[in-house]
Design a protein around this motif. Structure first.
Motif, mmCIF file in Angstrom:
data_model
loop_
_atom_site.group_PDB
_atom_site.id
_atom_site.type_symbol
_atom_site.label_atom_id
_atom_site.label_comp_id
_atom_site.label_asym_id
_atom_site.label_seq_id
_atom_site.Cartn_x
_atom_site.Cartn_y
_atom_site.Cartn_z
ATOM 1 N N MET A 1 11.273 -13.541 4.605
ATOM 2 C CA MET A 1 10.051 -14.048 5.214
ATOM 3 C C MET A 1 8.889 -13.944 4.226
ATOM 4 O O MET A 1 8.872 -13.064 3.375
ATOM 5 C CB MET A 1 9.694 -13.233 6.462
ATOM 6 N N LYS A 2 7.923 -14.808 4.408
ATOM 7 C CA LYS A 2 6.712 -14.767 3.580
ATOM 8 C C LYS A 2 5.614 -14.032 4.354
ATOM 9 O O LYS A 2 5.226 -14.468 5.437
ATOM 10 C CB LYS A 2 6.267 -16.181 3.226
ATOM 11 N N HIS A 3 5.134 -12.947 3.766
ATOM 12 C CA HIS A 3 4.094 -12.134 4.388
ATOM 13 C C HIS A 3 2.793 -12.296 3.631
ATOM 14 O O HIS A 3 2.760 -12.201 2.401
ATOM 15 C CB HIS A 3 4.492 -10.656 4.362
ATOM 16 N N LEU A 4 1.725 -12.505 4.374
ATOM 17 C CA LEU A 4 0.375 -12.506 3.821
ATOM 18 C C LEU A 4 -0.345 -11.281 4.375
ATOM 19 O O LEU A 4 -0.389 -11.078 5.591
ATOM 20 C CB LEU A 4 -0.383 -13.775 4.223
ATOM 21 N N ILE A 5 -0.890 -10.460 3.492
ATOM 22 C CA ILE A 5 -1.696 -9.317 3.918
ATOM 23 C C ILE A 5 -3.142 -9.593 3.535
ATOM 24 O O ILE A 5 -3.441 -9.809 2.346
ATOM 25 C CB ILE A 5 -1.222 -8.010 3.256
ATOM 26 N N VAL A 6 -4.012 -9.606 4.524
ATOM 27 C CA VAL A 6 -5.447 -9.738 4.274
ATOM 28 C C VAL A 6 -6.033 -8.343 4.440
ATOM 29 O O VAL A 6 -5.890 -7.729 5.502
ATOM 30 C CB VAL A 6 -6.111 -10.745 5.224
ATOM 31 N N TYR A 7 -6.651 -7.860 3.383
ATOM 32 C CA TYR A 7 -7.062 -6.457 3.306
ATOM 33 C C TYR A 7 -8.539 -6.346 2.955
ATOM 34 O O TYR A 7 -9.038 -7.096 2.109
ATOM 35 C CB TYR A 7 -6.219 -5.764 2.227
ATOM 36 N N ALA A 8 -9.216 -5.390 3.595
ATOM 37 C CA ALA A 8 -10.627 -5.171 3.271
ATOM 38 C C ALA A 8 -10.961 -3.691 3.341
ATOM 39 O O ALA A 8 -10.954 -3.096 4.425
ATOM 40 C CB ALA A 8 -11.532 -5.955 4.213
ATOM 41 N N HIS A 9 -11.214 -3.110 2.196
ATOM 42 C CA HIS A 9 -11.827 -1.788 2.097
ATOM 43 C C HIS A 9 -12.379 -1.660 0.685
ATOM 44 O O HIS A 9 -11.673 -1.974 -0.279
ATOM 45 C CB HIS A 9 -10.830 -0.662 2.389
ATOM 46 N N PRO A 10 -13.626 -1.188 0.535
ATOM 47 C CA PRO A 10 -14.238 -1.161 -0.790
ATOM 48 C C PRO A 10 -13.757 -0.029 -1.691
ATOM 49 O O PRO A 10 -14.025 -0.042 -2.889
ATOM 50 C CB PRO A 10 -15.730 -0.999 -0.486
ATOM 51 N N ASN A 11 -13.031 0.953 -1.152
ATOM 52 C CA ASN A 11 -12.632 2.128 -1.918
ATOM 53 C C ASN A 11 -11.123 2.105 -2.185
ATOM 54 O O ASN A 11 -10.322 2.216 -1.255
ATOM 55 C CB ASN A 11 -13.020 3.404 -1.158
ATOM 56 N N SER A 12 -10.753 2.008 -3.453
ATOM 57 C CA SER A 12 -9.336 1.946 -3.799
ATOM 58 C C SER A 12 -8.630 3.289 -3.612
ATOM 59 O O SER A 12 -7.407 3.368 -3.710
ATOM 60 C CB SER A 12 -9.159 1.467 -5.242
#
Length: 194
Positions: free
Chosen positions: A1-12
């Motif tokens: 399957m093709k997974h897209l992860i949309v991620y948001a956090h400014p601190n790695s």
């Protein structure tokens, strides 16, 4: 399957980033194709401007929006990973929804009402917040967040929600608890996609 992860956090160095890494590694270990769109790393411009809507009405989607829509169109599963700030999505993530999940791409309107243009895709949401889960559960915030994101975003455009994980008391837990959170993420993904 093709997974897209949309991620948001400014601190790695954040727990959210550890959740992202766990998600990517778990899915790849299962043989899935994974694409990550880190909104801060991309310096995604979140403000929907009049020029954006005018261009899209004329059939000329701005390139940054088109790029994200192409990723969504190619994905079988879309996973959102972000912290809850002020009982909602971080501004950069809300702006992503505003600009990318646009009329004509994610939904439309016909004689029968809303047409869900992303039907057939699956979705997962993983959230962290500083408030204890028990407090959010008691005051109705957990259900409110599910309603606004699982129903208000995913269901509105036809994405079938496969689960929504909430991790509370972030910033107040011990190392074993944080490791336990990552294990819960791994176990959930294994149960859904292995």
């Amino acid at each position: 399957m093709k997974h897209l992860i949309v991620y948001a956090h400014p601190n790695s160095e954040s727990l959210n980033h550890a959740i992202l890494d766990t998600t990517v590694n778990t899915l790849k270990k299962q043989g899935h194709e994974v694409t990550v769109r880190d909104l801060y790393e991309l310096d995604f411009q979140p403000v929907l401007k009049p020029a954006d809507t005018a261009a899209m009405r004329n059939g000329h989607t701005p390139q940054d929006i088109q790029t994200e829509q192409d990723h969504i169109a190619q994905a079988d599963v879309i996973t959102f990973i972000y912290p809850i700030w002020w009982t909602g999505l971080p501004a950069i993530f809300k702006g992503y929804i505003d600009r990318v999940f646009s009329y004509g791409f994610a939904y439309s309107v016909g004689e029968e009402g809303i047409i869900k243009l992303l039907a057939g895709k699956k979705g997962v949401i993983i959230n962290t917040h500083g408030t204890p889960n028990e407090v959010y559960d008691h005051i109705g915030m957990t259900n409110g967040l599910k309603l606004t994101s699982d129903t208000g975003i995913f269901d509105f455009v036809g994405i079938e929600s496969l689960g929504h994980l909430f991790f509370g008391s972030i910033g107040y837990l011990d190392d074993a608890s944080y490791k336990g959170i990552l294990k819960q993420v791994e176990d959930k993904l294994d149960s859904l996609f292995s």
